[in-house]
Scaffold this active site. Structure first.
Site, PDB file in Angstrom:
ATOM      1  N   HIS A   1       1.260  -1.383  -0.577  1.00  0.00           N
ATOM      2  CA  HIS A   1       0.023  -0.221  -0.279  1.00  0.00           C
ATOM      3  C   HIS A   1       0.810   1.249  -0.531  1.00  0.00           C
ATOM      4  CE1 HIS A   1      -3.268  -3.219   2.113  1.00  0.00           C
ATOM      5  NE2 HIS A   1      -3.403  -2.307   1.132  1.00  0.00           N
TER       6      HIS A   1
ATOM      7  N   ARG B   1      -2.096  -6.110  -8.228  1.00  0.00           N
ATOM      8  CA  ARG B   1      -0.721  -6.418  -8.692  1.00  0.00           C
ATOM      9  C   ARG B   1      -0.929  -7.695  -9.256  1.00  0.00           C
ATOM     10  NH1 ARG B   1      -2.800  -8.724  -1.910  1.00  0.00           N
ATOM     11  NH2 ARG B   1      -4.530  -8.706  -3.818  1.00  0.00           N
TER      12      ARG B   1
ATOM     13  N   LYS C   1     -17.256  -5.805   7.110  1.00  0.00           N
ATOM     14  CA  LYS C   1     -15.802  -6.822   6.618  1.00  0.00           C
ATOM     15  C   LYS C   1     -15.430  -7.515   7.651  1.00  0.00           C
ATOM     16  CE  LYS C   1     -15.194  -5.382   2.088  1.00  0.00           C
ATOM     17  NZ  LYS C   1     -13.957  -5.320   1.299  1.00  0.00           N
TER      18      LYS C   1
ATOM     19  N   SER D   1      -3.123  -8.003   2.958  1.00  0.00           N
ATOM     20  CA  SER D   1      -3.266  -6.998   4.770  1.00  0.00           C
ATOM     21  C   SER D   1      -3.814  -8.935   4.910  1.00  0.00           C
ATOM     22  CB  SER D   1      -4.269  -6.603   4.490  1.00  0.00           C
ATOM     23  OG  SER D   1      -4.262  -5.558   4.334  1.00  0.00           O
TER      24      SER D   1
HETATM   25  O1  PNS Z   1      -9.246  -3.043   0.658  1.00  0.00           O
HETATM   26  P1  PNS Z   1     -10.539  -3.190  -0.393  1.00  0.00           P
HETATM   27  O2  PNS Z   1     -11.110  -4.376   0.001  1.00  0.00           O
HETATM   28  O3  PNS Z   1     -10.206  -3.774  -2.227  1.00  0.00           O
HETATM   29  O4  PNS Z   1     -11.180  -2.153  -0.522  1.00  0.00           O
HETATM   30  C1  PNS Z   1     -12.968  -2.016  -1.236  1.00  0.00           C
HETATM   31  C2  PNS Z   1     -13.105  -0.714  -1.631  1.00  0.00           C
HETATM   32  C3  PNS Z   1     -12.999  -0.192   0.405  1.00  0.00           C
HETATM   33  C4  PNS Z   1     -12.850   0.495  -1.753  1.00  0.00           C
HETATM   34  C5  PNS Z   1     -14.747  -0.722  -1.745  1.00  0.00           C
HETATM   35  O5  PNS Z   1     -15.148  -1.684  -1.338  1.00  0.00           O
HETATM   36  C6  PNS Z   1     -15.034   0.382  -1.478  1.00  0.00           C
HETATM   37  O6  PNS Z   1     -15.466   1.670  -2.452  1.00  0.00           O
HETATM   38  N1  PNS Z   1     -16.703   0.496  -1.081  1.00  0.00           N
HETATM   39  C7  PNS Z   1     -17.439   1.501  -0.230  1.00  0.00           C
HETATM   40  C8  PNS Z   1     -18.171   0.931  -0.257  1.00  0.00           C
HETATM   41  C9  PNS Z   1     -18.953   1.573  -2.190  1.00  0.00           C
HETATM   42  O7  PNS Z   1     -18.729   2.211  -2.392  1.00  0.00           O
HETATM   43  N2  PNS Z   1     -19.060   0.761  -2.862  1.00  0.00           N
HETATM   44  C10 PNS Z   1     -19.506   0.459  -4.101  1.00  0.00           C
HETATM   45  C11 PNS Z   1     -17.883   0.313  -4.907  1.00  0.00           C
HETATM   46  S1  PNS Z   1     -17.570  -1.761  -5.288  1.00  0.00           S
END
Ligand code: PNS
Length: 163
Positions: free
Chosen positions: A17, A92, A41, A130
């Site tokens: 990150h 990645r 989550k 992670s």
């Molecule tokens: O690190 P991650 O878990 O891959 O991140 C995922 C993230 C936070 C980018 C995604 O889950 C997110 O944006 N969640 C907020 C809800 C949202 O906006 N959902 C619509 C797009 S999937």
């Protein structure tokens, strides 16, 4: 002013990150690292702990244009609230592409004005996630070099207690 949001679960924030963040901080005027606040989550680290670790990393790396925060709800709404026109994500492997492709499609549908910028992970970090860090730490392996140095002691102790 080009403002970007770098969202994620960051459970915890890794050196992978950090690599993405360094690229973004060099390209944008201001970058918000935004921790997703979503109890569904079931994260290991609380939002407060994750933001605290990111704050410590920002201080230790000497970033002048990076801030940490958290958000609940839709990412595009948070981006609008902080005035971000760009979303940052790291890639990645091909498997990440599938997942990111879907997220991008949803975000574009919700707000076509916000664009996502992707950085390829350093190949040295392509295995790193992670969940790997959590598993290694919980099983007593070394997470040195996998997380920002300033968070190493905290994470080592915290993950050892977690198992
Ligand atoms: O690190 P991650 O878990 O891959 O991140 C995922 C993230 C936070 C980018 C995604 O889950 C997110 O944006 N969640 C907020 C809800 C949202 O906006 N959902 C619509 C797009 S999937």
């Amino acid at each position: 002013m080009k403002i970007a949001v770098y969202p994620g679960s960051f459970d915890p924030f890794t050196i992978g990150h950090l690599d993405v963040l360094k690229n973004a901080a060099g390209l944008f005027d201001s970058v918000y690292v935004a921790v997703l606040n979503n109890s569904a989550k079931s994260p290991v680290f609380s939002v407060e702990e994750r933001v605290e670790m990111i704050d410590r990393m920002i201080e230790s790396e000497g970033f002048q244009n990076v801030r940490a925060g958290s958000f609940a709800g839709l990412l595009v709404d948070y981006a609008k609230q902080i005035g971000a026109q760009y979303i940052i994500r790291g890639l990645r492997a091909i498997t990440d592409f599938e997942y990111e492709f879907q997220i991008d499609a949803v975000n574009r549908h919700l707000n076509p004005e916000i664009r996502t910028v992707y950085f390829m992970a350093n190949p040295a970090h392509s295995f790193l996630s992670s969940s790997n860090v959590r598993e290694i730490g919980e099983m007593g392996g070394s997470i040195e070099g996998l997380v920002p140095h300033c968070n190493y002691d905290y994470l080592r102790e915290r993950l050892a207690r977690q198992k």
